[in-house]
Design an enzyme around this catalytic site. Structure first.
Site, PDB file in Angstrom:
ATOM      1  N   ASP A 148      76.721  95.546  97.369  1.00  0.00           N
ATOM      2  CA  ASP A 148      77.883  94.753  96.955  1.00  0.00           C
ATOM      3  C   ASP A 148      77.793  94.419  95.468  1.00  0.00           C
ATOM      4  O   ASP A 148      78.802  94.428  94.758  1.00  0.00           O
ATOM      5  CB  ASP A 148      77.991  93.443  97.766  1.00  0.00           C
ATOM      6  CG  ASP A 148      78.845  93.586  99.026  1.00  0.00           C
ATOM      7  OD1 ASP A 148      78.732  94.626  99.697  1.00  0.00           O
ATOM      8  OD2 ASP A 148      79.614  92.646  99.343  1.00  0.00           O
TER       9      ASP A 148
ATOM     10  N   TYR B 155      68.568  93.255 110.701  1.00  0.00           N
ATOM     11  CA  TYR B 155      69.805  93.265 111.488  1.00  0.00           C
ATOM     12  C   TYR B 155      69.587  93.761 112.916  1.00  0.00           C
ATOM     13  O   TYR B 155      70.465  93.626 113.762  1.00  0.00           O
ATOM     14  CB  TYR B 155      70.883  94.132 110.807  1.00  0.00           C
ATOM     15  CG  TYR B 155      71.402  93.570 109.491  1.00  0.00           C
ATOM     16  CD1 TYR B 155      70.931  92.371 108.985  1.00  0.00           C
ATOM     17  CD2 TYR B 155      72.368  94.249 108.759  1.00  0.00           C
ATOM     18  CE1 TYR B 155      71.394  91.871 107.780  1.00  0.00           C
ATOM     19  CE2 TYR B 155      72.843  93.749 107.554  1.00  0.00           C
ATOM     20  CZ  TYR B 155      72.347  92.558 107.070  1.00  0.00           C
ATOM     21  OH  TYR B 155      72.818  92.068 105.877  1.00  0.00           O
TER      22      TYR B 155
ATOM     23  N   ASP C  11      72.337  96.043 101.855  1.00  0.00           N
ATOM     24  CA  ASP C  11      73.653  95.460 102.100  1.00  0.00           C
ATOM     25  C   ASP C  11      74.047  94.597 100.897  1.00  0.00           C
ATOM     26  O   ASP C  11      75.151  94.716 100.340  1.00  0.00           O
ATOM     27  CB  ASP C  11      73.593  94.618 103.389  1.00  0.00           C
ATOM     28  CG  ASP C  11      74.955  94.172 103.872  1.00  0.00           C
ATOM     29  OD1 ASP C  11      75.967  94.598 103.293  1.00  0.00           O
ATOM     30  OD2 ASP C  11      75.004  93.391 104.843  1.00  0.00           O
TER      31      ASP C  11
ATOM     32  N   LYS D  92      59.966  93.636  99.040  1.00  0.00           N
ATOM     33  CA  LYS D  92      59.445  92.306  98.709  1.00  0.00           C
ATOM     34  C   LYS D  92      57.990  92.295  99.138  1.00  0.00           C
ATOM     35  O   LYS D  92      57.545  91.475  99.955  1.00  0.00           O
ATOM     36  CB  LYS D  92      60.291  91.229  99.421  1.00  0.00           C
ATOM     37  CG  LYS D  92      60.003  89.802  99.009  1.00  0.00           C
ATOM     38  CD  LYS D  92      60.490  89.428  97.622  1.00  0.00           C
ATOM     39  CE  LYS D  92      60.106  88.000  97.285  1.00  0.00           C
ATOM     40  NZ  LYS D  92      60.389  87.658  95.870  1.00  0.00           N
TER      41      LYS D  92
ATOM     42  N   ASP E 245      64.181  90.790  94.200  1.00  0.00           N
ATOM     43  CA  ASP E 245      64.813  89.764  93.348  1.00  0.00           C
ATOM     44  C   ASP E 245      64.971  90.281  91.923  1.00  0.00           C
ATOM     45  O   ASP E 245      66.025  90.115  91.298  1.00  0.00           O
ATOM     46  CB  ASP E 245      64.049  88.429  93.407  1.00  0.00           C
ATOM     47  CG  ASP E 245      62.535  88.574  93.494  1.00  0.00           C
ATOM     48  OD1 ASP E 245      62.049  89.711  93.505  1.00  0.00           O
ATOM     49  OD2 ASP E 245      61.850  87.536  93.535  1.00  0.00           O
TER      50      ASP E 245
HETATM   51 MG    MG Z   1      78.068  94.304 103.527  1.00  0.00          MG
END
Ligand code: MG
Ligand code: NAI
Length: 326
Positions: free
Chosen positions: A224, A118, A220, A164, A196
């Site tokens: 969720d 990001y 992130d 990863k 994963d």
């Molecule tokens: Mg988010």
């Protein structure tokens, strides 16, 4: 204690209003000051993070943030989300704590918040290729790893570092730094997991996790998923901490344009973020616990539609306020 409120967009403003009302009920000397941020600030000044807002945040003891994002700005060059990414970077709140509890799950995502994908260089080449890049400095990984180990000590003493490393060079750096930091915390057990597989394990057997230590983007997404396991985004709060004050305290969810303006947003995620602010940002653990208990009680007596109930935002907050007074 000075708290800057950043309502932002959509249901952000609705849940921040709920938090302000509840905070005023607490027996604390809190000075609440509201500032423009996100889409609302773009409309006013063309800048999602106006200089006055940033200055107010820097001078505050804590920042309480709703959410940003407006569908009508989605294609624009200047977007509300850029303000959020910049604010986190400017305040250097590198440790994003996202607890998920309930339904046999009790885990904490410790997400690196001011580096990685990001924050990497991005751009467009002449041939139309668009790129985002992921970079990590060893020191950036080290400070978030130390945070995760320290927090794990106060929990069940297990850190699962997510990466990863079979593909990404940044992940191999990540794993190496975490390995180097780990011996300083002999009382904490360390495991590594590929991201994963971690997604799969979260769905199949989330009870195995205590602290999940992750890079920005992975955290992130996985947080969720963790929120989905424990009642949805309406319940998930977060704390974003640097080495001093102010921290930023915000729900995991976004501006929810699909329900904005209808008065039915669940403010529990925001109120849990406010409780995290009391605990981690203002050193008021007793009030944090009292608020968390009131939030839980109101979830039973006045659930909002996302939880299958029919309470409005205001009715839910009424229930929180009355539980606080009880
Ligand atoms: Mg988010
Ligand atoms: P979202 O989190 O806003 O909504 C996802 C789904 O969850 C929607 O169906 C929404 O109605 C529901 N939901 C979320 N919070 C809720 C609450 N408190 N009570 C009841 N239901 C709730 O994610 P979405 O739709 O992908 O993004 C909408 C906008 O928010 C976009 O512009 C996005 O960029 C932005 N966003 C901002 C974030 C932030 O400010 N930290 C984080 C995530 C998204």
């Amino acid at each position: 204690m000075r708290i800057v409120l950043l309502p932002g967009d959509g249901i952000g403003a609705e849940v921040v209003a709920a938090a302000a009302r509840v905070l005023r009920e607490l027996p604390l000397e809190l000075e609440l000051e509201e500032r423009l941020f996100g889409g609302a600030a773009i409309r006013e000044s063309g800048n999602p993070l106006p200089p006055e807002t940033l200055a107010a945040c820097r001078g505050a003891d804590a920042v309480l943030l709703g959410a940003v994002g407006l569908p009508e700005l989605d294609r624009d060059e200047v977007r509300p989300e850029h303000g959020l990414i910049r604010l986190r970077g400017e305040l250097d709140v590198y440790a994003n704590l996202r607890p998920a509890r309930g339904h046999g799950v009790d885990l904490l995502v410790v997400r690196e918040l001011v580096g990685g994908l990001y924050y990497g260089e991005r751009g467009t080449r002449a041939d139309g290729t668009v790129f985002d890049t992921m970079e990590y400095r060893p020191a950036q990984v080290e400070r978030i790893a130390r945070r995760a180990f320290e927090i794990a000590r106060g929990r069940r003493g297990q850190v699962t570092s997510v990466d990863k490393a079979n593909i990404l060079a940044t992940s191999r750096l990540w794993r190496g730094v975490v390995e180097r930091v780990a011996p300083g915390y002999p009382d904490v057990e360390l495991a590594h997991m590929l991201v994963d597989n971690c997604g799969l394990q979260l769905v199949l057997a989330p009870g195995q996790f205590d602290v999940l230590l992750t890079e920005n983007t992975f955290g992130d997404i996985l947080s969720d998923v963790a929120a989905g396991l424990t009642g949805g985004l309406g319940l998930a709060g977060s704390a974003s901490l640097g080495d001093g004050r102010p921290g930023i305290f915000e729900p995991v969810h976004g501006s929810a344009p699909d329900i904005a303006g209808r008065g039915i947003a669940n403010p529990a995620a925001m109120l849990r973020s406010a409780a995290l602010m009391l605990r981690h940002g203002l050193d008021e653990p007793a009030e944090a616990e009292r608020l968390e208990a009131a939030v839980d009680a109101a979830l039973l007596s006045a659930p909002t539609p996302d939880l299958g109930g029919n309470a409005t935002t205001v009715e839910y907050v009424d229930a929180v306020v009355s539980a606080l007074g009880a």
